[in-house]
Write a protein that holds these residues in place. Sequence first.
Motif, short mmCIF file in Angstrom:
data_model
loop_
_atom_site.label_atom_id
_atom_site.label_comp_id
_atom_site.label_asym_id
_atom_site.label_seq_id
_atom_site.Cartn_x
_atom_site.Cartn_y
_atom_site.Cartn_z
N ARG A 133 -15.36 10.18 33.95
CA ARG A 133 -14.76 8.93 33.49
C ARG A 133 -15.01 7.74 34.41
NH1 ARG A 133 -8.26 8.07 32.57
NH2 ARG A 133 -8.35 6.19 31.26
N PRO A 134 -14.86 7.86 35.75
CA PRO A 134 -15.08 6.67 36.58
C PRO A 134 -16.49 6.10 36.47
CG PRO A 134 -13.92 8.37 37.82
CD PRO A 134 -14.37 9.00 36.55
N VAL A 135 -17.47 6.95 36.25
CA VAL A 135 -18.83 6.47 36.03
C VAL A 135 -18.94 5.82 34.66
CG1 VAL A 135 -21.26 7.12 35.86
CG2 VAL A 135 -19.80 8.20 37.58
N ILE A 136 -18.45 6.51 33.64
CA ILE A 136 -18.57 6.01 32.27
C ILE A 136 -17.87 4.67 32.11
CG2 ILE A 136 -17.88 6.49 29.88
CD1 ILE A 136 -18.44 9.47 30.52
N ASP A 137 -16.79 4.46 32.84
CA ASP A 137 -16.07 3.19 32.75
C ASP A 137 -16.90 2.00 33.22
OD1 ASP A 137 -13.76 4.21 31.63
OD2 ASP A 137 -12.71 4.45 33.54
N THR A 138 -17.98 2.24 33.96
CA THR A 138 -18.82 1.14 34.45
C THR A 138 -20.06 0.92 33.59
OG1 THR A 138 -20.20 2.52 35.92
CG2 THR A 138 -18.09 1.74 36.80
N VAL A 139 -20.22 1.71 32.54
CA VAL A 139 -21.45 1.69 31.74
C VAL A 139 -21.35 0.63 30.64
CG1 VAL A 139 -22.80 3.03 30.07
CG2 VAL A 139 -22.04 4.08 32.23
N ASP A 140 -22.45 -0.12 30.47
CA ASP A 140 -22.53 -1.12 29.40
C ASP A 140 -23.06 -0.52 28.10
OD1 ASP A 140 -21.75 -3.44 31.03
OD2 ASP A 140 -23.66 -3.08 32.06
N PHE A 141 -24.09 0.32 28.22
CA PHE A 141 -24.71 0.93 27.04
C PHE A 141 -24.88 2.42 27.28
CE2 PHE A 141 -26.33 -3.46 27.12
CZ PHE A 141 -25.85 -3.91 25.89
#
Length: 327
Positions: A133-141
């Motif tokens: 989740r912490p990585v995915i929260d920073t993803v734009d696409f």
Amino acid sequence: MKTLEQIRAALPQYPVEVEFPDIDRWRHGNTGVDYVHTFDSHIDGPHVMILALMHGNEVSGAIAVDRLLRQGLHPARGRITLGFGNVAAYARFNPQDADASRYIDEDMNRVWTAGRLDGDEDSSELRRARELRPVIDTVDFMLDLHSMHEAAPPLIVSGPLDKGMDFAAQLGSPQHVIVDKGHPNGVRMRDYAGFGDPASPKNALLVECGQHFAAASERVAQDVAARFLLATGVVERADVAQLLQDDPLPAQRFIGVTEPVVAQGMELEFSADYRGMEVIAKAGTVIAKENEREIATPYDDCTLVMPSLRHIGPGVTVVRLGRDIAR
């Protein structure tokens, strides 16, 4: 009453045509999350992510991500993150029982709400989703690579929003685009947070690359990964040219899902050997029976989206019904 094992034994058995990559080499990434690697160009651009193995037996995405990592792909602008999801389920894959390694405790693609991720429940899949989740929260696409139980044409699941459909059209392939509101028994990652918010610039696509173990699905996964990276502008065409398929692209077909068919128990049976994307011409055609219940098409030219009994049980969606929508 039939058991799930008996039901699966009676269904088509597909050969394993691909090699399962050894992903242990990718365990120690550079993000603080095992099996997740980020590459930064240090030039302005979006943060894009390709995730494989949301389900442990969906190997075509793992092949594509493994190839990109081995290739040493780096972005021309922005950031690229490459990762593997349910690695615990993948590790226990057994070709003699290929459906059993979809997950350990629960479907990892049904847990993506703040309520579940922040809650007190525990499962193997929730623990892994919380790590990611912490990585995915920073993803734009986001590109979430999946595959299907049955041998059916590949498809994009765009979600119900215009921005998802526009993104699918930008990729241009696969041909079939499924426009739906998700599943009644949980939220998918492609609908999580900003991805599912019409006011957010974030966007995500889920691609079903074909049957789990087909060589054709491996090719689709690599092609769509390349198209995604090009569409988001983080690579040059030369960086991914070897992954692209050269076949002419047919016009895309957008299919709006109107309703799911949900099993009440273990007794539902289809009326024919449906694999996916069959178009049933006449309304009222019986496509399945469950004890005394008949399930019929509600309108003419009804498309059967991802029919399968491999994980049947009370409350499980066994097929979704859809019809063409204009774009």
